[in-house]
Design a protein around this motif. Sequence first.
Motif, mmCIF file in Angstrom:
data_model
loop_
_atom_site.group_PDB
_atom_site.id
_atom_site.type_symbol
_atom_site.label_atom_id
_atom_site.label_comp_id
_atom_site.label_asym_id
_atom_site.label_seq_id
_atom_site.Cartn_x
_atom_site.Cartn_y
_atom_site.Cartn_z
ATOM 1 N N ILE A 82 0.836 -1.206 0.000
ATOM 2 C CA ILE A 82 0.000 0.000 0.000
ATOM 3 C C ILE A 82 0.866 1.251 0.000
ATOM 4 N N GLU A 83 1.854 1.268 0.871
ATOM 5 C CA GLU A 83 2.711 2.451 1.023
ATOM 6 C C GLU A 83 3.488 2.756 -0.257
ATOM 7 N N LEU A 84 4.056 1.734 -0.878
ATOM 8 C CA LEU A 84 4.842 1.963 -2.094
ATOM 9 C C LEU A 84 3.959 2.492 -3.226
ATOM 10 N N ALA A 85 2.765 1.925 -3.368
ATOM 11 C CA ALA A 85 1.858 2.394 -4.413
ATOM 12 C C ALA A 85 1.358 3.807 -4.112
ATOM 13 N N ALA A 86 1.091 4.094 -2.835
ATOM 14 C CA ALA A 86 0.623 5.433 -2.461
ATOM 15 C C ALA A 86 1.684 6.484 -2.753
ATOM 16 N N ARG A 87 2.925 6.155 -2.452
ATOM 17 C CA ARG A 87 4.015 7.093 -2.717
ATOM 18 C C ARG A 87 4.101 7.405 -4.209
ATOM 19 N N GLU A 88 3.935 6.370 -5.013
ATOM 20 C CA GLU A 88 4.000 6.556 -6.465
ATOM 21 C C GLU A 88 2.871 7.459 -6.968
ATOM 22 N N LEU A 89 1.693 7.358 -6.320
ATOM 23 C CA LEU A 89 0.526 8.126 -6.761
ATOM 24 C C LEU A 89 0.344 9.423 -5.974
ATOM 25 N N ASP A 90 1.353 9.784 -5.153
ATOM 26 C CA ASP A 90 1.325 11.032 -4.388
ATOM 27 C C ASP A 90 0.201 11.061 -3.355
ATOM 28 N N TYR A 91 0.019 9.925 -2.677
ATOM 29 C CA TYR A 91 -0.926 9.850 -1.559
ATOM 30 C C TYR A 91 -0.150 9.526 -0.283
ATOM 31 N N SER A 92 -0.720 9.927 0.837
ATOM 32 C CA SER A 92 -0.165 9.565 2.140
ATOM 33 C C SER A 92 -1.030 8.475 2.760
ATOM 34 N N VAL A 294 11.385 -26.348 6.411
ATOM 35 C CA VAL A 294 10.646 -25.248 5.784
ATOM 36 C C VAL A 294 9.156 -25.508 5.937
ATOM 37 N N LEU A 295 8.417 -24.467 6.321
ATOM 38 C CA LEU A 295 6.980 -24.608 6.537
ATOM 39 C C LEU A 295 6.240 -24.734 5.206
ATOM 40 N N ALA A 296 5.559 -25.866 5.019
ATOM 41 C CA ALA A 296 4.674 -26.019 3.858
ATOM 42 C C ALA A 296 3.490 -25.081 4.039
ATOM 43 N N SER A 297 3.085 -24.406 2.972
ATOM 44 C CA SER A 297 2.065 -23.371 3.147
ATOM 45 C C SER A 297 1.446 -22.961 1.820
ATOM 46 N N VAL A 298 0.253 -22.416 1.899
ATOM 47 C CA VAL A 298 -0.327 -21.679 0.774
ATOM 48 C C VAL A 298 0.300 -20.295 0.782
ATOM 49 N N VAL A 299 0.805 -19.859 -0.356
ATOM 50 C CA VAL A 299 1.437 -18.548 -0.459
ATOM 51 C C VAL A 299 0.469 -17.588 -1.135
ATOM 52 N N GLN A 300 0.115 -16.518 -0.429
ATOM 53 C CA GLN A 300 -0.689 -15.478 -1.065
ATOM 54 C C GLN A 300 0.171 -14.227 -1.245
ATOM 55 N N PRO A 301 -0.026 -13.479 -2.340
ATOM 56 C CA PRO A 301 0.854 -12.350 -2.666
ATOM 57 C C PRO A 301 0.467 -11.096 -1.887
ATOM 58 N N SER A 302 0.864 -11.035 -0.624
ATOM 59 C CA SER A 302 0.370 -9.986 0.263
ATOM 60 C C SER A 302 0.773 -8.577 -0.174
ATOM 61 N N GLU A 303 2.025 -8.418 -0.626
ATOM 62 C CA GLU A 303 2.434 -7.084 -1.064
ATOM 63 C C GLU A 303 1.634 -6.672 -2.300
ATOM 64 N N GLN A 304 1.387 -7.602 -3.181
ATOM 65 C CA GLN A 304 0.585 -7.286 -4.368
ATOM 66 C C GLN A 304 -0.854 -6.981 -3.984
ATOM 67 N N ILE A 305 -1.378 -7.669 -2.978
ATOM 68 C CA ILE A 305 -2.727 -7.373 -2.498
ATOM 69 C C ILE A 305 -2.806 -5.911 -2.051
ATOM 70 N N GLY A 306 -1.779 -5.454 -1.314
ATOM 71 C CA GLY A 306 -1.759 -4.059 -0.884
ATOM 72 C C GLY A 306 -1.659 -3.094 -2.048
ATOM 73 N N ASP A 307 -0.795 -3.412 -3.006
ATOM 74 C CA ASP A 307 -0.616 -2.560 -4.184
ATOM 75 C C ASP A 307 -1.919 -2.420 -4.968
ATOM 76 N N VAL A 308 -2.560 -3.549 -5.258
ATOM 77 C CA VAL A 308 -3.804 -3.518 -6.038
ATOM 78 C C VAL A 308 -4.904 -2.811 -5.259
ATOM 79 N N ALA A 309 -4.957 -3.016 -3.940
ATOM 80 C CA ALA A 309 -5.978 -2.361 -3.123
ATOM 81 C C ALA A 309 -5.831 -0.843 -3.167
ATOM 82 N N LEU A 310 -4.589 -0.353 -3.045
ATOM 83 C CA LEU A 310 -4.373 1.091 -3.068
ATOM 84 C C LEU A 310 -4.769 1.679 -4.420
ATOM 85 N N ARG A 311 -4.352 1.032 -5.483
ATOM 86 C CA ARG A 311 -4.669 1.540 -6.817
ATOM 87 C C ARG A 311 -6.177 1.470 -7.084
#
Length: 354
Positions: A82-92, A294-311
């Motif tokens: 969210i923060e990286l995308a907001a910075r790019e779009l001039d939002y706080s 290593v922990l077996a797990s479902v991997v969800q793209p959390s940083e991308q979720i934040g990016d898409v949500a902000l945009r």
Amino acid sequence: MRPSIKQVANLAGVSIATVSRLLNKPGSVSAETAEKIHRSIEQLGFRPNFTGRNLRAGSSRTVGVVVPTLSNTVFAQCLQGIELAARELDYSVMFTTTEYLPEDESAAVELLLGHRVDGVILTVADAGANATLDLLEREKIPFVLTYNQLALSSDVRTDRLPRASVSVDNRAAACDAVTHLVKLGHRRIQMLSGRFNASDRAIQRYYGYLDAMQAAGLEPLPAIEVERHTLTAAADYQQMMANPAHRPTALFCSNDLLAMSAMRDLRALGLRVPRDISVMGFDGIPVGGLMEPVLASVVQPSEQIGDVALRTLVGAIERGAAAAAAGGAPVAAARHVLPHTVREGGSAAPPSQP
């Protein structure tokens, strides 16, 4: 005292209006005048009051973020996106947490609205029946849900638009995780989860567990619910493992922190992962890849979720402002379902032969 725009103007030998024009439209003054003003700003240490400027324009260019906690790095990763995308779009960005307490959601949102945020990104306990989301809709505040995944049937009401969201398909992802355990040879698989009433994601993942067990012709075991992922649930594990003939050979956990806590507690009981019992998580947080095994797990793209949500939110804010100016109707919200993967870590292995 903080330097004022008047002091900048006096030092540069120009009018306040000229300084204001430079700050709002840099190309609107000559290069010579701009240089004098910039020297004055640097000399005085002046910082433009963009908040005041934006409020006068009817926009704060600030978005609020409400997440359950930052102790789970899933939400920290999301906030980074969210923060990286907001910075790019001039939002706080302003953020607050609810500590998984549904009753704190309204207070968190009220706090952000008091700071005149233009919209809100949030993860709530139950997106299907939520007074906080109803409030945002009544106040016509744009918002986007993260991780919450509303079924289309939950928007059958004709008096509201679909709610914007960004998530993985929690049910399908959980089904894939449990199917992975089934393919390894496990037949007695139990789910370990946080309280279902505190997380609609956990409920959807439980349905995914049931889907996989049914598809494999296996009998589901009763889910074990614990208060918090950091708490020791040794009594539950002792009861679960008491009868070797009926104990599970694999645990599917509704999040990675819960899975790691389970591995800790199982080791304390003298059990070995995965030799005595396999453990599968959900989230795919980076620290899980650093564990041994290593922990077996479902991997969800959390940083991308934040990016898409902000945009998505910024798009809704700007479309809403344009529609209001033109006297048009609100635009229907977007739903984004992002892909997940399954990390086949060493914590999940074929069951040992009796």
